[in-house]
Design a protein around this motif. Structure first.
Motif, PDB file in Angstrom:
ATOM      1  N   THR A 107      23.957  33.208 -30.291  1.00 35.14           N
ATOM      2  CA  THR A 107      25.228  33.004 -29.578  1.00 35.14           C
ATOM      3  C   THR A 107      25.903  34.321 -29.195  1.00 35.14           C
ATOM      4  OG1 THR A 107      26.408  32.855 -31.685  1.00 35.14           O
ATOM      5  CG2 THR A 107      25.655  30.770 -30.693  1.00 35.14           C
ATOM      6  N   ARG A 108      25.145  35.388 -29.100  1.00 36.25           N
ATOM      7  CA  ARG A 108      25.742  36.694 -28.798  1.00 36.25           C
ATOM      8  C   ARG A 108      25.449  37.197 -27.386  1.00 36.25           C
ATOM      9  NH1 ARG A 108      28.276  39.292 -32.642  1.00 36.25           N
ATOM     10  NH2 ARG A 108      27.864  41.353 -31.782  1.00 36.25           N
ATOM     11  N   SER A 109      24.603  36.498 -26.643  1.00 35.96           N
ATOM     12  CA  SER A 109      24.211  36.937 -25.312  1.00 35.96           C
ATOM     13  C   SER A 109      23.966  35.719 -24.439  1.00 35.96           C
ATOM     14  CB  SER A 109      22.938  37.788 -25.408  1.00 35.96           C
ATOM     15  OG  SER A 109      22.503  38.171 -24.133  1.00 35.96           O
ATOM     16  N   ALA A 110      24.492  35.762 -23.206  1.00 35.85           N
ATOM     17  CA  ALA A 110      24.335  34.607 -22.316  1.00 35.85           C
ATOM     18  C   ALA A 110      24.087  35.063 -20.888  1.00 35.85           C
ATOM     19  CB  ALA A 110      25.581  33.727 -22.363  1.00 35.85           C
ATOM     20  N   ILE A 111      23.351  34.231 -20.170  1.00 36.05           N
ATOM     21  CA  ILE A 111      23.168  34.393 -18.728  1.00 36.05           C
ATOM     22  C   ILE A 111      24.317  33.623 -18.072  1.00 36.05           C
ATOM     23  CG2 ILE A 111      21.711  33.893 -16.722  1.00 36.05           C
ATOM     24  CD1 ILE A 111      20.297  35.824 -18.540  1.00 36.05           C
TER      25      ILE A 111
END
Length: 191
Positions: A107-111
């Protein structure tokens, strides 16, 4: 300080709410927080489109000097978004299908989906048509890093794959295995 709009060095116009101290902190009142979250999501997606940024990481709130500083920090009022608040905003975007976690299961990086996968599918097909690439087998690398910059330059592979799946379902593309990975053949079919 008066709440006014501000234009960043990249030419992006920040809304007046960006000058509000409270905007940079999670609010205890659910109604106020909902309004702030809506504004943050619009701001993040608009800025991402303006700068052609695809990835937002919690670390972007922790490290100064990054691509996201212009919106995650406001030096004029000495405020910045804390990592915990950015985590919450990313989660809200994911729950609204405006982003997806990449890599999955974290849950620390998203597109960010400043264009939905369906829109990217149309962009890909239009690009293929305009550049005479219909019926040609293209590697995904040729699409994301073409010799002449295109609207698809730099698109993350996972997002490109989603667009290709949409084109495949509508009969406008075929996913093909090639020697160095995956390829796609764009077809003239209709939607």
């Amino acid at each position: 300080m008066q709440l006014t709009t501000h234009t960043t060095p990249s030419g992006f116009r920040l809304p007046s709410i960006h000058a509000a101290h409270a905007f940079f902190t999670e609010q205890p009142n659910p109604t106020t927080q909902s309004v702030f979250a809506d504004n943050w999501i619009r701001l993040i997606l608009s800025y991402a489109r303006h700068r052609r940024l695809f990835i937002l990481r919690v670390e972007d709130a922790e490290v100064a000097g990054g691509d996201w500083d212009e919106i995650l920090r406001n030096e004029r009022i000495n405020r910045r978004v804390l990592p915990s608040y950015l985590t919450s905003l990313i989660s809200a975007m994911v729950s609204r299908n405006l982003a997806y976690y990449e890599p999955p299961k974290q849950t620390r990086s998203a597109i960010l989906l400043w264009r939905l996968p369906e829109e990217w599918a149309d962009v890909l097909h239009s690009w293929g048509t305009a550049t005479g690439q219909l019926s040609t087998i293209l590697t995904l690398y040729e699409i994301t890093d073409p010799p002449v910059p295109s609207p698809l330059s730099g698109i993350p592979l996972s997002l490109l794959r989603r667009a290709i799946v949409i084109l495949t379902r509508s009969g406008r593309a075929q996913l093909i295995g090639v020697a160095d990975g995956e390829g796609v053949r764009l077809l003239a079919g209709g939607k």
